[in-house]
Design an enzyme around this catalytic site. Structure first.
Site, PDB file in Angstrom:
ATOM      1  N   ALA A   1       0.841  -1.202   0.000  1.00 32.13           N
ATOM      2  CA  ALA A   1       0.000   0.000   0.000  1.00 32.13           C
ATOM      3  C   ALA A   1       0.879   1.256   0.000  1.00 32.13           C
ATOM      4  CB  ALA A   1      -0.932  -0.001   1.209  1.00 32.13           C
ATOM      5  N   ASP A   2       1.942   1.246   0.785  1.00 29.77           N
ATOM      6  CA  ASP A   2       2.906   2.345   0.767  1.00 29.77           C
ATOM      7  C   ASP A   2       3.532   2.506  -0.613  1.00 29.77           C
ATOM      8  OD1 ASP A   2       2.936   3.522   3.315  1.00 29.77           O
ATOM      9  OD2 ASP A   2       4.216   1.966   4.137  1.00 29.77           O
TER      10      ASP A   2
END
Length: 407
Positions: free
Chosen positions: A178-179
């Site tokens: 997600a980062d």
């Protein structure tokens, strides 16, 4: 190590981000030639500097304070240690921002406003500035004030409901995806905003969140839900829309099979010396195979364990049926194709006097390829160099800044 200018040569970024999403974005831009000035708190720096072991060793073989985690997202940058909580540091930051095209930050929503460095406080003074904010949940909405982390975004954004064994616990992806994906979306948004700035002179505020980018890359599974109204099921390594498309055991290991069409499935059955399976009406088309997945997969598993991995991989490659080994990291990094494609690069760490390997940027460009100009910097390594270069500061001014603890 190449030192030729990249396509973003001449773009300067005031980078107030840390951890992974923001640094992933700015490392990518730095690889393409941007001058990324990484702003860090004196004596503390990016949190990931301490996220080890392992740590890079210096030229004497001693462990440094530079973790592998920090090294993964901070090459090609210059580190400037400024305390923006102090008035002198805030004034210095604004002077430096005046020399920059882009500001990136991942403070909590509104966090930089207390230092006079929020977007609304800078936009009139610097109308051409592209200001990119990365947060867990965005600048608006009921969750805006919450702290956000990759793990939370994966859970709330649905990917963990799709990942893992069918009857197992929800499972996160093995890296901070997600980062990373948020950082990649930020990269694209910044480039688009710079294009707009170059045409109109207008900067703008980019508002990106981990949760929204996580939802965005649900892609086909997200659309499966939106179109059908039914929540997709966790299928382990299987594919929701293609069969067979998963990991299978062999007599000595595992391999990945990805039959994307009926011709490939027929070729598979020929290799397995089971041509009757390919013409069975339960399995002859992909929709039929999806419907009868629970019958077909156990049958294939029984067939595949009769031979070793090499037999299946070699035979399927000759028949142009997509298949691959399941590599661990040593296997992946020693893959001859990835070696031929140059996916590991040696880079110089000026502060420690050593070279170390990095995962190469995968983008191949014929005229302006990514460059590897410097290793991830030591905390504050370039503070005085950058202040002199951007602001023309002399030793007297630098001494005042040191005495005020702004740097």
């Amino acid at each position: 190590m190449t030192t030729s200018p990249g396509p973003l040569d001449g773009i300067r970024i005031f980078d107030l981000s840390r951890i992974l999403a923001g640094p992933t974005c700015t490392q990518y831009l730095a690889d393409l030639g941007a001058d990324v000035i990484k702003i860090e708190r004196p004596g503390v720096g990016d949190d990931t500097r301490k996220w080890g072991p392992p740590y890079l060793k210096d030229q004497d073989g001693k462990e440094s304070n530079e973790s592998a985690y920090y090294l993964c997202a901070n090459r090609n940058k210059r580190s400037v240690a400024i305390d923006v909580s102090k008035p002198e540091g805030q004034a210095l930051a604004r002077r430096m921002i005046s020399k920059c095209d882009v500001l990136t930050e991942n403070y909590k929503t509104g966090g930089l406003a207390k230092y006079g460095l929020g977007y609304d406080q800078l936009k009139d003074e610097f109308p051409g500035l592209v200001y990119c904010s990365i947060t867990g949940f965005g600048q608006t909405g009921p969750y805006a004030e919450r702290a956000g982390y990759d793990f939370l975004a994966q859970g709330m954004g649905g990917i963990m409901s799709l990942t893992g064994e069918i009857d197992g616990d929800p499972m996160k992806v093995g890296v901070g995806i997600a980062d990373i994906m948020c950082g990649m979306y930020a990269t694209t948004a910044i480039l688009a905003a710079l294009r707009h700035r170059d045409r109109t002179g207008e900067g703008q505020h980019i508002d990106l969140s981990l949760l929204e980018t996580q939802l965005a890359w649900l892609t086909n599974e997200g659309m499966n839900y939106l179109i059908s109204g039914e929540a997709p099921k966790r299928r382990g390594n299987a594919h929701p829309n293609i069969v067979p498309y998963e990991v299978f055991p062999t007599s000595d290991g595992y391999f990945i099979l990805a039959c994307g069409n009926d011709r490939q499935f027929q070729s598979l059955c020929d290799l397995a010396e089971r041509p009757e399976i390919a013409v069975d009406e339960r399995f002859s088309t992909n929709p039929a195979r999806i419907k009868n997945r629970e019958t077909l997969i156990p049958l294939l598993r029984q067939i595949f364990v009769s031979r070793n991995t090499a037999f299946w991989l070699d035979g399927l490659e000759k028949r142009k049926v997509p298949a691959a080994p399941v590599n661990d990291l040593p296997g992946a990094f020693s893959d001859p194709h990835l070696i031929a494609r140059g996916m590991v690069t040696e880079i110089q760490h000026e502060g420690l006097g050593v070279t170390y390997p990095v995962i190469s940027n995968p983008v191949k460009m014929s005229r302006t390829p990514p460059t590897y100009r410097r290793g991830a910097p030591l905390l504050g390594q370039h503070t005085e160099e950058v202040i002199r270069e951007l602001l023309g500061a002399d030793e007297e001014e630098l001494e005042k800044l040191r005495n005020s603890a702004a740097i």
